[in-house]
Design a protein around this motif. Structure first.
Motif, PDB file in Angstrom:
ATOM      1  N   ASP A  89      14.325   6.256  -6.738  1.00 39.58           N
ATOM      2  CA  ASP A  89      14.709   6.332  -5.321  1.00 39.58           C
ATOM      3  C   ASP A  89      14.811   4.950  -4.679  1.00 39.58           C
ATOM      4  O   ASP A  89      14.899   4.838  -3.454  1.00 39.58           O
ATOM      5  CB  ASP A  89      13.684   7.172  -4.543  1.00 39.58           C
ATOM      6  N   TRP A  90      14.771   3.926  -5.501  1.00 38.19           N
ATOM      7  CA  TRP A  90      14.770   2.550  -4.961  1.00 38.19           C
ATOM      8  C   TRP A  90      16.125   1.876  -5.175  1.00 38.19           C
ATOM      9  O   TRP A  90      16.679   1.923  -6.270  1.00 38.19           O
ATOM     10  CB  TRP A  90      13.686   1.710  -5.622  1.00 38.19           C
ATOM     11  N   SER A  91      16.672   1.252  -4.123  1.00 35.51           N
ATOM     12  CA  SER A  91      17.941   0.534  -4.214  1.00 35.51           C
ATOM     13  C   SER A  91      17.649  -0.951  -4.462  1.00 35.51           C
ATOM     14  O   SER A  91      17.150  -1.646  -3.575  1.00 35.51           O
ATOM     15  CB  SER A  91      18.748   0.703  -2.923  1.00 35.51           C
ATOM     16  N   THR A  92      17.944  -1.412  -5.674  1.00 36.62           N
ATOM     17  CA  THR A  92      17.709  -2.834  -5.994  1.00 36.62           C
ATOM     18  C   THR A  92      18.694  -3.728  -5.231  1.00 36.62           C
ATOM     19  O   THR A  92      18.403  -4.906  -4.979  1.00 36.62           O
ATOM     20  CB  THR A  92      17.879  -3.073  -7.508  1.00 36.62           C
TER      21      THR A  92
ATOM     22  N   LYS B 153      14.034   8.032   4.095  1.00 38.24           N
ATOM     23  CA  LYS B 153      14.516   7.478   5.372  1.00 38.24           C
ATOM     24  C   LYS B 153      13.339   7.035   6.244  1.00 38.24           C
ATOM     25  O   LYS B 153      13.368   5.966   6.861  1.00 38.24           O
ATOM     26  CB  LYS B 153      15.373   8.512   6.107  1.00 38.24           C
ATOM     27  N   ASN B 154      12.284   7.863   6.283  1.00 39.15           N
ATOM     28  CA  ASN B 154      11.096   7.502   7.057  1.00 39.15           C
ATOM     29  C   ASN B 154      10.393   6.284   6.458  1.00 39.15           C
ATOM     30  O   ASN B 154       9.880   5.422   7.180  1.00 39.15           O
ATOM     31  CB  ASN B 154      10.118   8.685   7.124  1.00 39.15           C
ATOM     32  N   LEU B 155      10.374   6.218   5.122  1.00 35.86           N
ATOM     33  CA  LEU B 155       9.756   5.078   4.443  1.00 35.86           C
ATOM     34  C   LEU B 155      10.506   3.793   4.772  1.00 35.86           C
ATOM     35  O   LEU B 155       9.903   2.733   4.981  1.00 35.86           O
ATOM     36  CB  LEU B 155       9.742   5.326   2.931  1.00 35.86           C
ATOM     37  N   THR B 156      11.814   3.864   4.849  1.00 34.94           N
ATOM     38  CA  THR B 156      12.637   2.696   5.201  1.00 34.94           C
ATOM     39  C   THR B 156      12.318   2.224   6.617  1.00 34.94           C
ATOM     40  O   THR B 156      12.181   1.023   6.879  1.00 34.94           O
ATOM     41  CB  THR B 156      14.128   3.041   5.100  1.00 34.94           C
ATOM     42  N   ILE B 157      12.180   3.168   7.535  1.00 33.06           N
ATOM     43  CA  ILE B 157      11.840   2.819   8.929  1.00 33.06           C
ATOM     44  C   ILE B 157      10.485   2.107   8.978  1.00 33.06           C
ATOM     45  O   ILE B 157      10.316   1.108   9.679  1.00 33.06           O
ATOM     46  CB  ILE B 157      11.829   4.086   9.807  1.00 33.06           C
ATOM     47  N   THR B 158       9.523   2.618   8.205  1.00 33.39           N
ATOM     48  CA  THR B 158       8.179   2.008   8.173  1.00 33.39           C
ATOM     49  C   THR B 158       8.251   0.579   7.658  1.00 33.39           C
ATOM     50  O   THR B 158       7.626  -0.335   8.233  1.00 33.39           O
ATOM     51  CB  THR B 158       7.232   2.839   7.288  1.00 33.39           C
ATOM     52  N   LEU B 159       9.002   0.364   6.582  1.00 28.71           N
ATOM     53  CA  LEU B 159       9.106  -0.984   6.001  1.00 28.71           C
ATOM     54  C   LEU B 159       9.794  -1.956   6.970  1.00 28.71           C
ATOM     55  O   LEU B 159       9.388  -3.118   7.085  1.00 28.71           O
ATOM     56  CB  LEU B 159       9.870  -0.924   4.680  1.00 28.71           C
ATOM     57  N   LYS B 160      10.811  -1.494   7.657  1.00 24.65           N
ATOM     58  CA  LYS B 160      11.508  -2.353   8.622  1.00 24.65           C
ATOM     59  C   LYS B 160      10.605  -2.674   9.817  1.00 24.65           C
ATOM     60  O   LYS B 160      10.638  -3.781  10.343  1.00 24.65           O
ATOM     61  CB  LYS B 160      12.813  -1.688   9.075  1.00 24.65           C
ATOM     62  N   ASN B 161       9.815  -1.677  10.239  1.00 23.04           N
ATOM     63  CA  ASN B 161       8.864  -1.923  11.327  1.00 23.04           C
ATOM     64  C   ASN B 161       7.798  -2.935  10.897  1.00 23.04           C
ATOM     65  O   ASN B 161       7.361  -3.770  11.694  1.00 23.04           O
ATOM     66  CB  ASN B 161       8.197  -0.616  11.759  1.00 23.04           C
TER      67      ASN B 161
ATOM     68  N   GLY C 125       0.818  -1.212   0.000  1.00 23.95           N
ATOM     69  CA  GLY C 125       0.000   0.000   0.000  1.00 23.95           C
ATOM     70  C   GLY C 125       0.849   1.258   0.000  1.00 23.95           C
ATOM     71  O   GLY C 125       0.315   2.362   0.088  1.00 23.95           O
ATOM     72  N   LEU C 126       2.182   1.083  -0.091  1.00 24.89           N
ATOM     73  CA  LEU C 126       3.115   2.212  -0.147  1.00 24.89           C
ATOM     74  C   LEU C 126       3.674   2.331  -1.559  1.00 24.89           C
ATOM     75  O   LEU C 126       3.755   1.336  -2.294  1.00 24.89           O
ATOM     76  CB  LEU C 126       4.252   2.009   0.856  1.00 24.89           C
TER      77      LEU C 126
ATOM     78  N   PRO D 132      14.344   1.737   0.064  1.00 25.95           N
ATOM     79  CA  PRO D 132      14.523   3.075  -0.504  1.00 25.95           C
ATOM     80  C   PRO D 132      15.959   3.574  -0.290  1.00 25.95           C
ATOM     81  O   PRO D 132      16.598   3.243   0.714  1.00 25.95           O
ATOM     82  CB  PRO D 132      13.524   3.927   0.280  1.00 25.95           C
ATOM     83  N   LYS D 133      16.435   4.365  -1.242  1.00 18.17           N
ATOM     84  CA  LYS D 133      17.739   4.997  -1.070  1.00 18.17           C
ATOM     85  C   LYS D 133      17.643   6.028   0.054  1.00 18.17           C
ATOM     86  O   LYS D 133      16.594   6.642   0.253  1.00 18.17           O
ATOM     87  CB  LYS D 133      18.157   5.699  -2.369  1.00 18.17           C
ATOM     88  N   GLN D 134      18.725   6.205   0.775  1.00 20.24           N
ATOM     89  CA  GLN D 134      18.732   7.136   1.906  1.00 20.24           C
ATOM     90  C   GLN D 134      19.184   8.525   1.455  1.00 20.24           C
ATOM     91  O   GLN D 134      20.137   9.106   1.975  1.00 20.24           O
ATOM     92  CB  GLN D 134      19.639   6.597   3.005  1.00 20.24           C
ATOM     93  N   ASN D 135      18.442   9.071   0.454  1.00 18.26           N
ATOM     94  CA  ASN D 135      18.866  10.340  -0.140  1.00 18.26           C
ATOM     95  C   ASN D 135      17.999  11.526   0.262  1.00 18.26           C
ATOM     96  O   ASN D 135      18.253  12.655  -0.145  1.00 18.26           O
ATOM     97  CB  ASN D 135      18.902  10.225  -1.664  1.00 18.26           C
ATOM     98  N   ASN D 136      16.944  11.258   1.063  1.00 19.71           N
ATOM     99  CA  ASN D 136      16.121  12.368   1.556  1.00 19.71           C
ATOM    100  C   ASN D 136      15.328  11.908   2.779  1.00 19.71           C
ATOM    101  O   ASN D 136      15.199  10.703   3.028  1.00 19.71           O
ATOM    102  CB  ASN D 136      15.198  12.917   0.455  1.00 19.71           C
ATOM    103  N   PRO D 137      14.816  12.832   3.579  1.00 17.86           N
ATOM    104  CA  PRO D 137      14.090  12.470   4.813  1.00 17.86           C
ATOM    105  C   PRO D 137      12.878  11.567   4.559  1.00 17.86           C
ATOM    106  O   PRO D 137      12.582  10.680   5.352  1.00 17.86           O
ATOM    107  CB  PRO D 137      13.649  13.834   5.377  1.00 17.86           C
ATOM    108  N   GLU D 138      12.154  11.792   3.433  1.00 19.25           N
ATOM    109  CA  GLU D 138      10.974  10.986   3.141  1.00 19.25           C
ATOM    110  C   GLU D 138      11.349   9.518   2.944  1.00 19.25           C
ATOM    111  O   GLU D 138      10.684   8.603   3.463  1.00 19.25           O
ATOM    112  CB  GLU D 138      10.266  11.517   1.884  1.00 19.25           C
TER     113      GLU D 138
END
Length: 443
Positions: A48-51, A64-72, A41-42, A56-62
């Motif tokens: 911005d995606w690291s294959t 970084k937050n998306l990565t945290i959500t996926l890991k959670n 749903g995201l 997600p690539k860690q190139n902006n705050p959005e």
């Protein structure tokens, strides 16, 4: 357990589109050959995606937050896998979708909670204040345990069909699907499958009393049983019990198990009552010894006679408590040593290829089929037609004759009952003086 589940499961995220707003998929690998993929749903721009990292690539705050959500989300799913898998809940695509929707709070919450499993939990949480049909208050420990097991079964079925069950869903189609799942997919015995249907009907009736919206069909839910020629019960005959009593045993634990076999088979007491039996439960009535005990399962007071084999054990000393599983193992050993090894047809717990344990019908040595439940059936069977059925029912605690007869796999015999009536009548009074009447014998 968590580490074990984590090792046999892995989660990866991936994109399947090159569009600017590509959906992020979650790929869940569970055991060998079981791979399920669902949308999270995201969304993200593929640029911005690291294959390599599958994040997600860690190139902006959005991002970084998306990565945290996926890991959670990954942690959430693995934690719930650790909770659900040991319960026997089926882990599949429906289960995965439910976890994703739950994590993101996408499941609609109704103003009036009409889910069956939630209502069962409500009953469990308020077990001590539930009013029983007999007017007493508080559910027994066995009933609470049974409700927890039933709730777990329904949750596994919910996962199988991919949706939560509401009281409005309980129609003919649902009943058929649930029954087929119990008997075919889960391979439960007829009696256990029927018990689940009966539990569901009972829960629906209670929900209706508490103002829940329940499908009218719920009142028609039908319990079922095997045909008489399909039912097989195991009992120990009086001759076999004598062999067990006369058996030479030097092993203390097996001798203790032997005591349980003899007491249970001559009194009709359940394991839950046998294990609590003490000298304080023994009384005399006009020189007739008997046991007076409060049945744990039925919450009823019953009296049962103390026959000579039981009295001989009492004089030696009552058995000490043993766990249910351990006692079942020991009584099989005792029966084997006593030569109860005739090859008979019966149902035995067998481990299936899927890891589940189910009772499978086959031909086994009889001692392998003997359990603590054999005791009550042996008592009822051995003394059936030797004394009035209501007397036996008073001892076993059965309320209806039809239930008692099904318990020992017998049918009502009116002619034998009439014969028994006259036999007992002759013991208590002289025959009345009547004219001789010639009667034709009727088969």
């Amino acid at each position: 357990m968590f580490k074990k589940c984590k090792k046999m499961a892995s989660i990866n995220f991936l994109l399947q589109s090159k569009n600017e707003n590509a959906p992020i998929y979650l790929q869940f690998s569970f055991k060998r050959g079981k791979v399920y993929k669902r949308k999270t749903g995201l969304y993200i721009n593929p640029k911005d995606w690291s294959t390599k990292n599958k994040l997600p690539k860690q190139n902006n705050p959005e991002n970084k937050n998306l990565t945290i959500t996926l890991k959670n989300l990954e942690t959430f799913i693995l934690n719930h896998l650790n909770q659900d898998y040991p319960k026997g809940i089926e882990i599949n695509g429906n289960w995965l979708q439910l976890q994703i929707d739950t994590f993101f709070n996408r499941i609609k919450k109704e103003k009036t909670n009409n889910y069956v499993t939630d209502f069962i939990q409500y009953i469990i949480d308020n077990a001590k204040t539930q009013i029983l049909p007999n007017g007493k208050i508080g559910l027994s420990d066995n009933r609470i345990k049974g409700l927890k097991t039933f709730k777990n079964t329904l949750q596994r079925f919910e996962n199988h069909i991919g949706k939560r069950i509401k009281f409005n869903d309980i129609n003919y189609s649902f009943e058929t699907r649930f029954r087929n799942w119990l008997l075919k997919d889960q391979q439960y015995k007829t009696s256990y499958a029927s018990k689940n249907i009966d539990n569901l009907k009972s829960i629906c009736n209670k929900a209706l009393k508490e103002g829940k919206e329940v499908n009218p069909y719920a009142s028609q839910l039908q319990a079922f049983t095997d045909r008489k020629d399909q039912r097989i019960i195991q009992t120990l005959s009086l001759e076999e019990l004598e062999k067990i009593e006369q058996l030479e045993l030097n092993n203390k634990s097996l001798d203790n198990a032997r005591k349980y076999i003899i007491i249970g088979s001559y009194t009709g007491l359940r394991y839950s009552d046998l294990i609590r039996l003490k000298v304080e439960h023994i009384f005399l009535h006009e020189d007739y010894p008997y046991i007076a005990i409060h049945q744990k399962k039925t919450d009823r007071d019953i009296n049962t006679p103390i026959l000579p084999p039981v009295m001989r054990i009492i004089q030696k000393g009552l058995p000490y408590p043993v766990s249910y599983q351990k006692l079942n193992e020991q009584i099989k050993q005792v029966c084997k040593l006593a030569g109860i090894d005739e090859m008979v047809t019966g149902d035995k717990f067998v481990k299936l290829e899927n890891g589940k344990h189910r009772k499978i019908r086959g031909i086994y040595p009889k001692y392998e089929l003997i359990s603590t439940h054999t005791f009550r059936r042996s008592f009822a069977t051995n003394y059936y037609k030797k004394m009035p059925t209501p007397v036996l029912m008073g001892i076993t605690g059965h309320k209806r004759e039809s239930t008692f007869l099904a318990y020992i796999n017998q049918t009502k015999d009116q002619k034998d009952n009439m014969k028994l009536f006259y036999e007992h009548l002759e013991k208590h009074q002289s025959k009345p003086k009547t004219k001789t009447i010639q009667l034709q014998a009727v088969n």
